[in-house]
Scaffold this active site. Structure first.
Site, PDB file in Angstrom:
ATOM      1  N   ASN A  19       0.836  -1.004   0.282  1.00 55.18           N
ATOM      2  CA  ASN A  19      -0.370   0.141   0.057  1.00 55.18           C
ATOM      3  C   ASN A  19       1.202   1.480  -0.093  1.00 55.18           C
ATOM      4  O   ASN A  19       1.491   1.291   0.984  1.00 55.18           O
ATOM      5  CB  ASN A  19      -0.978  -0.020   0.743  1.00 55.18           C
ATOM      6  CG  ASN A  19      -2.109   0.690   1.252  1.00 55.18           C
ATOM      7  OD1 ASN A  19      -3.191   0.798   2.278  1.00 55.18           O
ATOM      8  ND2 ASN A  19      -2.454   1.005  -0.152  1.00 55.18           N
ATOM      9  N   CYS A  76      -6.126   5.685   7.548  1.00 56.53           N
ATOM     10  CA  CYS A  76      -5.058   4.784   6.913  1.00 56.53           C
ATOM     11  C   CYS A  76      -4.257   3.912   7.888  1.00 56.53           C
ATOM     12  O   CYS A  76      -3.342   4.946   8.291  1.00 56.53           O
ATOM     13  CB  CYS A  76      -4.596   5.624   5.506  1.00 56.53           C
ATOM     14  SG  CYS A  76      -3.355   4.305   5.081  1.00 56.53           S
ATOM     15  N   GLY A  77      -4.471   2.545   7.864  1.00 57.16           N
ATOM     16  CA  GLY A  77      -3.830   2.465   8.768  1.00 57.16           C
ATOM     17  C   GLY A  77      -2.198   1.579   8.657  1.00 57.16           C
ATOM     18  O   GLY A  77      -1.393   2.016   9.104  1.00 57.16           O
ATOM     19  N   ASN A  78      -2.103   1.619   7.443  1.00 55.00           N
ATOM     20  CA  ASN A  78      -1.057   1.117   6.538  1.00 55.00           C
ATOM     21  C   ASN A  78      -0.300   2.463   6.265  1.00 55.00           C
ATOM     22  O   ASN A  78       1.185   2.901   6.306  1.00 55.00           O
ATOM     23  CB  ASN A  78      -0.750   0.829   4.941  1.00 55.00           C
ATOM     24  CG  ASN A  78      -1.158  -1.333   4.894  1.00 55.00           C
ATOM     25  OD1 ASN A  78      -0.804  -1.351   6.043  1.00 55.00           O
ATOM     26  ND2 ASN A  78      -1.602  -2.078   4.537  1.00 55.00           N
ATOM     27  N   ASN A 122     -14.722   0.276   1.854  1.00 53.80           N
ATOM     28  CA  ASN A 122     -13.946  -0.114   1.008  1.00 53.80           C
ATOM     29  C   ASN A 122     -14.491  -1.625   1.510  1.00 53.80           C
ATOM     30  O   ASN A 122     -15.620  -1.877   2.487  1.00 53.80           O
ATOM     31  CB  ASN A 122     -12.660  -0.071   2.463  1.00 53.80           C
ATOM     32  CG  ASN A 122     -12.336   0.857   2.339  1.00 53.80           C
ATOM     33  OD1 ASN A 122     -11.682   2.056   1.141  1.00 53.80           O
ATOM     34  ND2 ASN A 122     -12.151   1.810   3.692  1.00 53.80           N
ATOM     35  N   CYS A 126      -4.326  -3.434   2.815  1.00 50.13           N
ATOM     36  CA  CYS A 126      -5.388  -2.002   3.079  1.00 50.13           C
ATOM     37  C   CYS A 126      -4.768  -2.234   5.088  1.00 50.13           C
ATOM     38  O   CYS A 126      -5.834  -3.357   5.626  1.00 50.13           O
ATOM     39  CB  CYS A 126      -6.408  -2.583   3.093  1.00 50.13           C
ATOM     40  SG  CYS A 126      -7.470  -1.040   4.019  1.00 50.13           S
ATOM     41  N   GLY A 127      -4.817  -1.459   5.973  1.00 48.94           N
ATOM     42  CA  GLY A 127      -4.110  -1.647   7.513  1.00 48.94           C
ATOM     43  C   GLY A 127      -5.686  -1.352   8.027  1.00 48.94           C
ATOM     44  O   GLY A 127      -6.107  -2.315   9.190  1.00 48.94           O
ATOM     45  N   THR A 128      -6.216  -0.740   7.794  1.00 51.49           N
ATOM     46  CA  THR A 128      -7.729  -1.128   8.416  1.00 51.49           C
ATOM     47  C   THR A 128      -8.655  -1.963   8.161  1.00 51.49           C
ATOM     48  O   THR A 128      -9.732  -2.544   9.002  1.00 51.49           O
ATOM     49  CB  THR A 128      -8.757   0.706   8.471  1.00 51.49           C
ATOM     50  OG1 THR A 128      -8.547   1.182   6.675  1.00 51.49           O
ATOM     51  CG2 THR A 128      -7.975   2.040   9.287  1.00 51.49           C
ATOM     52  N   GLU A 149     -10.438  -0.412  -2.328  1.00 50.25           N
ATOM     53  CA  GLU A 149     -10.556   0.784  -1.366  1.00 50.25           C
ATOM     54  C   GLU A 149     -11.489   1.894  -1.801  1.00 50.25           C
ATOM     55  O   GLU A 149     -10.511   1.933  -2.772  1.00 50.25           O
ATOM     56  CB  GLU A 149      -9.197   0.899  -1.505  1.00 50.25           C
ATOM     57  CG  GLU A 149      -8.341   0.535   0.082  1.00 50.25           C
ATOM     58  CD  GLU A 149      -7.244   1.762   0.274  1.00 50.25           C
ATOM     59  OE1 GLU A 149      -7.490   2.473   0.559  1.00 50.25           O
ATOM     60  OE2 GLU A 149      -6.183   0.394   0.485  1.00 50.25           O
ATOM     61  N   ARG A 150     -12.421   1.808  -1.143  1.00 47.03           N
ATOM     62  CA  ARG A 150     -12.648   3.542  -1.952  1.00 47.03           C
ATOM     63  C   ARG A 150     -11.634   4.678  -2.015  1.00 47.03           C
ATOM     64  O   ARG A 150     -10.823   4.408  -1.335  1.00 47.03           O
ATOM     65  CB  ARG A 150     -14.083   3.580  -1.037  1.00 47.03           C
ATOM     66  CG  ARG A 150     -13.809   5.101   0.644  1.00 47.03           C
ATOM     67  CD  ARG A 150     -14.631   5.317   0.987  1.00 47.03           C
ATOM     68  NE  ARG A 150     -14.134   5.372   2.242  1.00 47.03           N
ATOM     69  CZ  ARG A 150     -14.960   6.412   3.555  1.00 47.03           C
ATOM     70  NH1 ARG A 150     -16.362   6.619   2.950  1.00 47.03           N
ATOM     71  NH2 ARG A 150     -14.734   6.312   4.442  1.00 47.03           N
TER      72      ARG A 150
HETATM   73  N1  LIG Z   1      -5.286   2.303   3.146  1.00 41.91           N
HETATM   74  C1  LIG Z   1      -5.687   2.351   4.147  1.00 41.91           C
HETATM   75  C2  LIG Z   1      -7.042   3.159   4.273  1.00 41.91           C
HETATM   76  C3  LIG Z   1      -7.324   4.736   3.405  1.00 41.91           C
HETATM   77  C4  LIG Z   1      -8.957   4.721   4.185  1.00 41.91           C
HETATM   78  C5  LIG Z   1      -9.904   4.566   2.148  1.00 41.91           C
HETATM   79  N2  LIG Z   1      -9.082   4.290   1.260  1.00 41.91           N
HETATM   80  C6  LIG Z   1     -10.846   5.205   3.349  1.00 41.91           C
HETATM   81  O1  LIG Z   1     -11.199   5.847   2.096  1.00 41.91           O
HETATM   82  O2  LIG Z   1     -11.788   4.426   3.638  1.00 41.91           O
HETATM   83  C7  LIG Z   1      -5.657   2.076   5.260  1.00 41.91           C
HETATM   84  O3  LIG Z   1      -3.931   0.850   4.696  1.00 41.91           O
HETATM   85  O4  LIG Z   1      -6.341   1.518   6.126  1.00 41.91           O
END
Ligand SMILES: N[C@@H](CCC[C@H](N)C(=O)O)C(=O)O
Length: 259
Positions: A13, A74-76, A170, A198-200, A188-189
């Site tokens: 990511n 964004c977790g990552n 997402n 995606c970390g979250t 991912e949105r």
């Molecule tokens: N890549 C991310 C999440 C980023 C936010 C997501 N695209 C959104 O708008 O909800 C992660 O690593 O968490």
């Protein structure tokens, strides 16, 4: 004006990160941020992150999706900005910083970044999926053949469909590998495509798998297309607490842009 940018990746990511402690960046310039994230006409990234000063914590993280819009956590990216803060000398190996969803603790041990996520107290369970917010909204659905699954096609249908609509979610598709090990692919949105990790998203998957009884473990390995992450947590009747997202974060290169 010329500015130094840094490119980081955390399990694939990837992010453009800028030091904005001097408040040089026009944060409303959505078009410029989207241009920089464009993989053909720009640097190329899933997201854009600013590191800024904060009065009460070590620094502030401001996160934008590749479409140029500021978004939720964004977790990552959180793990990458911790590595960046250490690179800049803003922190040593432990930190507390502020992001859009609140305060985060983090530590770096042997190049691996441990990021504490917000508690999760609400999880919606449906027949074929779960929905929860781990700093960003996540739909979690198990599928039988993850390897050949059409993540972009199915993810975008769910992301724009009821009940998420324009605000979106997402979307994570999951396969169980063993009692405490899952494979995840995420749409991912804001990127409007599958990302390598995606970390979250993996945090949401770990909690959803525990909530739905697929695992009894509170230390879960998540296999993404870009590498492995770990999520650990405590749980009780009120929900999930002391949640940590653990994995690598690497500076890939730096360069200069005109802003
Ligand atoms: N890549 C991310 C999440 C980023 C936010 C997501 N695209 C959104 O708008 O909800 C992660 O690593 O968490």
């Amino acid at each position: 004006m010329k500015m130094t940018f840094y490119k980081y990746q955390g399990t694939g990511n990837d992010f453009v990160i800028l030091d904005n402690r001097l408040q040089i960046i026009d944060k409303k310039d959505t078009k410029r941020i989207a241009e920089l994230c464009d993989r053909r006409f720009g640097i190329g990234a899933d997201g854009f992150i600013l590191l800024e000063n904060d009065d009460q914590t070590d620094f502030k993280m401001v996160y934008y999706n590749a479409d140029g819009n500021e978004s939720s956590m964004c977790g990552n990216g959180g793990r990458c900005i911790v590595a960046f803060a250490k690179f800049l000398g803003v922190i040593e190996n432990e930190t507390e910083f502020i992001a859009i969803d609140g305060l985060h603790k983090a530590k770096i041990e042997n190049e691996i970044v441990h990021l504490q996520m917000q508690d999760v107290l609400e999880i919606e369970t449906f027949q074929d999926h779960l929905f929860l917010n781990t700093g960003s909204p996540h739909h979690v659905e198990m599928v039988s053949d993850l390897k050949d699954f059409e993540v972009k096609k199915n993810g975008s249908r769910i992301r724009y469909g009821e009940p998420y609509n324009e605000v979106g979610s997402n979307v994570n598709f999951v396969n169980q590998i063993s009692s405490d090990h899952f494979a995840v692919r995420t749409y991912e949105r804001g990127v409007e495509d599958e990302t390598l990790s995606c970390g979250t998203g993996v945090t949401a998957v770990a909690i959803a798998m525990h909530k739905s009884g697929k695992t009894k473990s509170n230390i879960i390995t998540l296999n993404t297309e870009g590498g492995d992450l770990k999520v650990t947590f405590d749980s009780n009747d009120n929900g999930y607490h002391n949640i940590w997202l653990v994995g690598p974060a690497e500076q890939v290169f730096k360069g200069e842009i005109e802003w």
